[in-house]
Design a protein around this motif. Structure first.
Motif, mmCIF file in Angstrom:
data_model
loop_
_atom_site.group_PDB
_atom_site.id
_atom_site.type_symbol
_atom_site.label_atom_id
_atom_site.label_comp_id
_atom_site.label_asym_id
_atom_site.label_seq_id
_atom_site.Cartn_x
_atom_site.Cartn_y
_atom_site.Cartn_z
ATOM 1 N N TYR A 157 0.840 -1.195 0.000
ATOM 2 C CA TYR A 157 0.000 0.000 0.000
ATOM 3 C C TYR A 157 0.876 1.247 0.000
ATOM 4 O O TYR A 157 2.105 1.162 0.022
ATOM 5 N N ASN A 158 0.214 2.392 -0.052
ATOM 6 C CA ASN A 158 0.921 3.658 -0.305
ATOM 7 C C ASN A 158 1.746 3.524 -1.588
ATOM 8 O O ASN A 158 2.968 3.740 -1.597
ATOM 9 N N LEU A 159 1.053 3.160 -2.664
ATOM 10 C CA LEU A 159 1.711 2.934 -3.951
ATOM 11 C C LEU A 159 2.307 4.233 -4.459
ATOM 12 O O LEU A 159 1.783 5.324 -4.220
ATOM 13 N N TRP A 160 3.413 4.112 -5.186
ATOM 14 C CA TRP A 160 4.128 5.300 -5.656
ATOM 15 C C TRP A 160 3.363 6.008 -6.762
ATOM 16 O O TRP A 160 2.614 5.393 -7.518
ATOM 17 N N GLU A 161 3.593 7.306 -6.828
ATOM 18 C CA GLU A 161 2.945 8.142 -7.831
ATOM 19 C C GLU A 161 3.989 8.715 -8.790
ATOM 20 O O GLU A 161 5.185 8.725 -8.498
ATOM 21 N N ASP A 162 3.510 9.207 -9.940
ATOM 22 C CA ASP A 162 4.413 9.845 -10.890
ATOM 23 C C ASP A 162 4.462 11.354 -10.625
ATOM 24 O O ASP A 162 3.871 11.854 -9.660
ATOM 25 N N ASP A 163 5.147 12.071 -11.480
ATOM 26 C CA ASP A 163 5.319 13.511 -11.273
ATOM 27 C C ASP A 163 4.012 14.286 -11.409
ATOM 28 O O ASP A 163 3.913 15.420 -10.934
ATOM 29 N N GLN A 164 3.022 13.688 -12.060
ATOM 30 C CA GLN A 164 1.728 14.353 -12.229
ATOM 31 C C GLN A 164 0.758 14.041 -11.088
ATOM 32 O O GLN A 164 -0.391 14.442 -11.131
ATOM 33 N N GLY A 165 1.222 13.300 -10.080
ATOM 34 C CA GLY A 165 0.369 12.985 -8.946
ATOM 35 C C GLY A 165 -0.551 11.804 -9.174
ATOM 36 O O GLY A 165 -1.461 11.561 -8.379
ATOM 37 N N MET A 166 -0.335 11.045 -10.243
ATOM 38 C CA MET A 166 -1.133 9.851 -10.519
ATOM 39 C C MET A 166 -0.317 8.615 -10.171
ATOM 40 O O MET A 166 0.914 8.640 -10.185
ATOM 41 N N LEU A 167 -1.015 7.525 -9.832
ATOM 42 C CA LEU A 167 -0.322 6.295 -9.505
ATOM 43 C C LEU A 167 0.505 5.821 -10.692
ATOM 44 O O LEU A 167 0.080 5.918 -11.843
ATOM 45 N N GLU A 168 1.701 5.306 -10.385
ATOM 46 C CA GLU A 168 2.524 4.708 -11.444
ATOM 47 C C GLU A 168 1.777 3.578 -12.130
ATOM 48 O O GLU A 168 1.884 3.393 -13.345
ATOM 49 N N ASP B 102 -1.463 1.736 -13.511
ATOM 50 C CA ASP B 102 -2.751 2.101 -14.087
ATOM 51 C C ASP B 102 -3.692 0.899 -13.967
ATOM 52 O O ASP B 102 -3.502 -0.121 -14.634
ATOM 53 N N PHE B 103 -4.715 1.034 -13.101
ATOM 54 C CA PHE B 103 -5.684 -0.038 -12.912
ATOM 55 C C PHE B 103 -6.931 0.150 -13.769
ATOM 56 O O PHE B 103 -7.817 -0.715 -13.767
ATOM 57 N N ASP B 104 -7.046 1.265 -14.454
ATOM 58 C CA ASP B 104 -8.285 1.609 -15.146
ATOM 59 C C ASP B 104 -8.251 1.341 -16.647
ATOM 60 O O ASP B 104 -9.305 1.211 -17.270
ATOM 61 N N ALA B 105 -7.067 1.274 -17.261
ATOM 62 C CA ALA B 105 -6.989 1.091 -18.709
ATOM 63 C C ALA B 105 -7.585 -0.244 -19.135
ATOM 64 O O ALA B 105 -8.219 -0.342 -20.191
ATOM 65 N N ASP B 106 -7.397 -1.279 -18.323
ATOM 66 C CA ASP B 106 -7.916 -2.613 -18.626
ATOM 67 C C ASP B 106 -8.324 -3.247 -17.303
ATOM 68 O O ASP B 106 -7.493 -3.388 -16.406
ATOM 69 N N PRO B 107 -9.598 -3.639 -17.149
ATOM 70 C CA PRO B 107 -10.035 -4.209 -15.863
ATOM 71 C C PRO B 107 -9.383 -5.537 -15.530
ATOM 72 O O PRO B 107 -9.453 -5.981 -14.387
ATOM 73 N N TYR B 108 -8.739 -6.186 -16.507
ATOM 74 C CA TYR B 108 -8.080 -7.467 -16.263
ATOM 75 C C TYR B 108 -6.560 -7.355 -16.369
ATOM 76 O O TYR B 108 -5.873 -8.357 -16.560
ATOM 77 N N ASP B 109 -6.046 -6.157 -16.232
ATOM 78 C CA ASP B 109 -4.613 -5.952 -16.400
ATOM 79 C C ASP B 109 -4.148 -4.875 -15.433
ATOM 80 O O ASP B 109 -4.944 -4.107 -14.878
ATOM 81 N N ILE B 110 -2.843 -4.835 -15.194
ATOM 82 C CA ILE B 110 -2.195 -3.740 -14.474
ATOM 83 C C ILE B 110 -1.134 -3.189 -15.414
ATOM 84 O O ILE B 110 -0.242 -3.927 -15.847
ATOM 85 N N GLN B 111 -1.234 -1.914 -15.735
ATOM 86 C CA GLN B 111 -0.346 -1.334 -16.727
ATOM 87 C C GLN B 111 0.452 -0.186 -16.122
ATOM 88 O O GLN B 111 0.149 0.287 -15.022
ATOM 89 N N LEU B 112 1.478 0.220 -16.848
ATOM 90 C CA LEU B 112 2.323 1.320 -16.416
ATOM 91 C C LEU B 112 1.986 2.576 -17.200
ATOM 92 O O LEU B 112 1.664 2.519 -18.388
ATOM 93 N N ARG B 113 2.095 3.689 -16.498
ATOM 94 C CA ARG B 113 2.002 4.979 -17.177
ATOM 95 C C ARG B 113 3.422 5.458 -17.505
ATOM 96 O O ARG B 113 4.398 4.907 -17.046
#
Length: 709
Positions: free
Chosen positions: A361-372, A374-385
């Motif tokens: 928990y307390n997952l890291w964020e990027d410079d834009q304040g979003m989580l590194e 991405d849980f929303d791009a694909d409901p069955y995947d975990i992706q990177l921004r």
């Protein structure tokens, strides 16, 4: 009385020190000439007078500052708030006021003002926005001074200590430049649990109800960890797997680097079934970078809880004292996503009788304040921004399905995990966000494949016959579209270390479409398992793979629409059709064939002039003949070893076949015996039924037709 000096103190305006409401600067009026030091109450003045100097100093241990006595005996006091000193909690409370009064009842030279203790600091919950000093980016999380912010007694016991500064957790995790590589470490641990009966590993996203943010879950149903193994897991550099065969982990560092790369904090739940007469155990461990930083720890402190199964319930394992146990519970509850010990224990109900449940928990964020992540791009995947995600590649992946893994593995966990292992144990499942990951072999994406056996060479140029690598090389099926896809997937002990390793960076279109797969167990992976240690063996492997790709490309590129290339000679003076010694079927290229010398080989050619010996044979031709002879000897030795190994294998197979025949024969005899027994019983039962029917008929005939009435 004439020699007595009177000192006057002129205090500055009274102010309340920051962080201590209601306190005022305290003035001590000292009319005594005593040489004794006083450390009573809140004020301690060092009255050491130097007879040789008119300028005298005294230490005010209340604020840690200094005061000066000038030539007129006027003492100047420095206010506490200007000194910026943080007092430890409970300072000055060892002697209550009444003891102070009783200690010096008639001394008018000291005036004391009792002060209340400072309120204990209230550190924020680990999931709030103020965690880690407000820094949420992984690459900046190590920038802090580490000044202590709370009076935590590390010597009281109850915590497990790794004598390393918390900053090392962050700097150690920076070995993972790529976040998906951290997932691979955790999956390796789960796959190693197959030996303990694991049948699945789950990777999922959870909601943190306490803080209202997202968390990562990695769970397997392996053998779990007992309290000792849990402490080894939390320790740095300890690995029992390095001594076990068929396991991936070896450095004892993967769990710490991977979890800290994905988030600031991790809590581990593990249940281990009892064996060898031991009771079942369950343990909870908290490795919290937020906790360590927010409380100013200078050691890595790991709160842990252990339980033992004593029918019909779980009992606490008290290692030191009950107060230490309570301290661990309070710390874990304060800095974890759970609100009570009951919530903690509920996590064990989700894993049934055994397994390990890891929550980051307390997952890291990027410079834009979003989580590194991405849980929303694909409901069955975990992706990177970020830089690993290219929209162009995502569009191309849908257009060229055979190149999909090359185009998406850098940002898609599902794509990466599908090629992460060369082989998956039968029945083992990798479940990502509720959906199984389908294992994929890159060989299925290839066409016009060739298989080459590569054996590494020792320093004396002898072939290491007990190690080899089967290199499968070919064109990706989308190569006819001239897609820039190339590289080798290099595995080590079944684990992908270098995905699509691009080793030939040619100008133009040379090399496009050529991909390969090999398992190289003779090279050592780096600690992050995203590359290999730079050794001579690796350099030779790399050069041979370059040769393979160049030869394959120049021989077959016209088949996918590129202009034919002339067949080139390698820098070693022979046709570079196969860099593996035992597979050089054609031998060196004849010296009579004129082939253009590539630009990269011009230096080699000019460095060795074509001098002729006494027999009219050039030095270059002689070197070729010697090289051919050496290679023939090596090939013969390798073939002899292969024949011997094949014979041994045949003998083993014969023995196994005989054993199976014997087992089948015994099984057939047993089955025949059972069938005979069942047949006899069936015949006996049939005879019994016939006898009973005959008796019934006789009874009916003897009593007449109306006997039933």
């Amino acid at each position: 009385m004439e020699n007595i000096h009177v000192k006057r103190e002129i205090p500055p305006p009274s102010t309340s020190p920051a962080g201590f409401p209601g306190r005022e600067s305290v003035t001590v009026v000292d009319l005594c000439s005593s040489d004794d030091d006083s450390d009573i109450g809140e004020i301690a003045a060092d009255r050491r007078y130097n007879s040789g100097n008119n300028l005298k100093r005294a230490r005010d241990t209340y604020g840690g500052g200094s005061s000066e006595v000038d030539r007129n005996n006027v003492k100047k006091v420095t206010p506490l708030d200007e000194l910026a000193v943080v007092l430890p909690e409970g300072f000055g409370q060892s002697n209550p006021p009444e003891v102070l009064t009783h200690a010096i009842p008639a001394n008018p030279c000291n005036v004391f003002r009792p002060m209340p203790p400072p309120p204990p600091p209230q550190p924020p919950y680990a999931g709030t926005s103020g965690r880690i000093g407000g820094c949420k980016q992984f690459w900046k999380a190590g920038d802090y001074e580490g000044a202590p912010g709370a009076n935590w007694d590390l010597s009281s016991g109850g915590f497990d200590h790794v004598r390393v500064h918390p900053k090392f957790l962050h700097s150690n995790a920076t070995s993972h430049k790529w976040a998906l590589g951290a997932f691979a470490e955790l999956l390796d641990n789960a796959l190693d649990e197959v030996a303990s009966g694991a049948t699945y590993v789950k990777v999922d996203m959870l909601e943190n109800k306490k803080a209202g943010n997202r968390m990562l879950l990695i769970e397997d149903n392996g053998g779990g960890m007992d309290p000792e193994k849990m402490r080894q897991c939390m320790s740095l550099g300890y690995s029992a797997k390095s001594k076990l065969a068929n396991t991936i982990g070896q450095y004892g560092n993967g769990f710490k680097t991977s979890t800290m790369r994905l988030g600031a904090d991790v809590i581990v739940f593990s249940r281990c079934p009892g064996k060898d007469g031991k009771s079942s155990t369950q343990s909870i461990g908290l490795l919290s970078y937020t906790f360590l930083r927010s409380t100013g720890k200078e050691d890595i402190v790991v709160p842990m809880l252990d339980y033992e199964r004593r029918e019909p319930e779980w009992s606490k394992i008290i290692r030191s004292s009950l107060s230490d146990w309570d301290k661990n519970v309070e710390t874990i509850i304060q800095w974890s996503p759970f609100s009570s010990e009951e919530d903690l224990l509920h996590q064990f109900d989700l894993m049934k009788d055994r397994g390990t449940r890891i929550i980051i928990y307390n997952l890291w964020e990027d410079d834009q304040g979003m989580l590194e992540l991405d849980f929303d791009a694909d409901p069955y995947d975990i992706q990177l921004r970020g830089v690993n995600r290219e929209e162009k590649n995502i569009k191309m992946a849908s257009q060229f399905p055979n190149s999909r893994h090359f185009l998406t593995y850098k940002h898609s966990l599902r794509s990466y995990v599908s090629i992460l292992y060369l082989r998956i144990p039968p029945g083992f499942r990798i479940i990502l966000r509720g959906k199984d990951v389908e294992h994929h072999s890159v060989v299925n994406d290839m066409m016009q494949t060739e298989q080459i056996t590569y054996r590494p060479q020792s320093e004396s140029y002898g072939v290491v016959t007990n190690m080899s690598a089967i290199v499968i090389i070919g064109f990706v099926k989308d190569a006819k579209h001239h897609v820039d896809v190339q590289g080798f997937n290099v595995y080590h002990k079944n684990r992908l270390i270098k995905p699509f390793w691009r080793i030939w960076n040619a100008t133009g279109s040379d090399g496009r479409g050529v991909i390969g797969v090999l398992e190289a167990n003779f090279v050592e992976p780096a600690h992050d398992k995203q590359g290999f240690e730079r050794t001579t063996v690796l350099s030779r492997l790399e050069s041979r793979l370059v040769q393979m790709q160049k030869t394959y490309w120049s021989t077959n590129c016209h088949k996918i629409g590129y202009a034919p290339r002339r067949h080139q000679k390698s820098a070693y003076g022979y046709d570079n059709r196969d860099s593996s010694p035992e597979n050089d079927r054609d031998g060196p290229a004849p010296s009579s064939i004129k082939t253009p010398t590539p630009a990269s080989d011009k230096f080699y050619s000019s460095s060795y002039p074509n001098h002729k010996g006494e027999n009219g044979v050039s030095g270059k031709d002689s070197a070729q003949l010697q090289e051919e002879l050496r290679r023939e000897k090596e090939r013969r030795k390798a073939l002899e070893v292969e024949v011997q190994l094949a014979r041994q294998k045949i003998e083993e197979m014969k023995k196994e076949q005989e054993s199976l025949i014997e087992i089948f024969s015994e099984e057939r005899d047993r089955r025949d015996g059972e069938e005979e027994t069942l047949r006899n019983k069936l015949e006996e039962a049939s005879n019994t039924i016939d006898d009973l029917l005959n008796k019934i008929k006789k009874l009916e005939g003897s009593k007449g037709p109306n006997w039933r009435r």
